[in-house]
Design a protein around this motif. Sequence first.
Motif, PDB file in Angstrom:
ATOM      1  N   HIS A 345      29.856 -86.567 -27.572  1.00 50.24           N
ATOM      2  CA  HIS A 345      30.827 -87.483 -26.977  1.00 50.24           C
ATOM      3  C   HIS A 345      30.152 -88.375 -25.938  1.00 50.24           C
ATOM      4  O   HIS A 345      29.593 -87.888 -24.949  1.00 50.24           O
ATOM      5  N   ALA A 346      30.202 -89.704 -26.177  1.00 50.85           N
ATOM      6  CA  ALA A 346      29.659 -90.690 -25.237  1.00 50.85           C
ATOM      7  C   ALA A 346      28.234 -90.345 -24.824  1.00 50.85           C
ATOM      8  O   ALA A 346      27.858 -90.492 -23.660  1.00 50.85           O
ATOM      9  N   SER A 347      27.447 -89.897 -25.778  1.00 53.04           N
ATOM     10  CA  SER A 347      26.123 -89.379 -25.454  1.00 53.04           C
ATOM     11  C   SER A 347      25.048 -90.043 -26.314  1.00 53.04           C
ATOM     12  O   SER A 347      24.361 -90.948 -25.876  1.00 53.04           O
ATOM     13  N   PHE A 348      24.864 -89.556 -27.557  1.00 58.12           N
ATOM     14  CA  PHE A 348      23.904 -90.129 -28.503  1.00 58.12           C
ATOM     15  C   PHE A 348      22.485 -90.081 -27.939  1.00 58.12           C
ATOM     16  O   PHE A 348      21.773 -91.084 -27.881  1.00 58.12           O
ATOM     17  N   VAL A 349      22.086 -88.891 -27.481  1.00 58.63           N
ATOM     18  CA  VAL A 349      20.742 -88.691 -26.935  1.00 58.63           C
ATOM     19  C   VAL A 349      19.718 -88.767 -28.063  1.00 58.63           C
ATOM     20  O   VAL A 349      19.911 -88.197 -29.136  1.00 58.63           O
TER      21      VAL A 349
END
Length: 372
Positions: A345-349
């Motif tokens: 969630h709202a990350s995409f590392v």
Amino acid sequence: MATNRPASASDPSARLDIGRCPVPAWLPGGHAQTLYGAFCAQHPTIHFVRERADTPDGDFVDLDWCGPGLDPHIRPDGHSTPHESGLVGTAASRWIEPADWFRLSPDAPALILFHGLEGSSLSPYMQAIAHAFRSRGWTVVAAHFRSCSGVPNRMARAYYSGDSSEIAFMLDHVRSRLPQAAWHAAGISLGGNALLKHLGEAGHGAQGLRAAAAISVPMDLAACGRRLSETVWGRQLYSRYFLQSIRRKILDKAQQFPGSVDVLRTQHMRSLREFDDLYTAPMHGYRNALDYWTRAASLPLLPGIRVPTLILNARNDPFVPEASLPGSRSTSSDVLLHQPSQGGHASFVTGMFPGHLGWLPTRLHRFFDSGR
């Protein structure tokens, strides 16, 4: 300007992209990706110049500006400044001055960002996106919903997922500041739902935007509300985290507006549904949490969107059930759905350890540049 090729009968999935986000193998699972992205992943730090805009109902919103030529630490008269009064603890270093508007390129591309629940311009995803686009020569505005800029707002109400009229106000305001700019918008989580709701309601009336993007969006608020309020992870981890700051704000509201909030019930809130039942729904014109979740959801409005729009949701997002995500036939032909299997969630590392948040800004820029 983002342009999208139309769907056709022979290509029913033309508006659906399932291309992967290259999340590293050392960071498996949606929970780990979400938490690591929020608290550990590397991202650039950026400072802003703050503008306060009065709303039509007598309240205000704070807008944090950055862009080439706009120095957050040097005033137009050449004097350097530390954090000015009222800005300590925020990402803004000083208040905007009339001469600052002449420092911004009037026709450069511009992006307004809308944060998620209890977010701000300090949030890692806001910092990463703002820094990346400013580095490309864009003007960027990090818009704060009421009570999220580090300063309590003036009214008993605050902000909520379906506040499309607030989105419209902020869009109109920034466009009035730089009317020649090619404006784009991106909303994350709660801000993404409010943005999509506005776009769906406005239809062709939203053509003042070149393109838009919504990231990690809870478009089906009821499904997402149940996920966060009824599952063990949602109730014991995520709800508890959000309620820490929410509870403080509600107590401040109760002191500022006696009788507006049931303080005793506030102390016993254990889920976001209880918060929405107690405060969000009645304060913003809804009967209860379920009525709020149903009427404020952007999902039914997606067919009305007439601006090129990217909707990016990881299918392992712990806030958003995969089954609640729209399919390619549930939107207008101006919408591109990107639903990678990984990302949280709202990350995409991405990247080698310790990882970074650079993939999301790059994905947004690609869509704004090419429509893909």
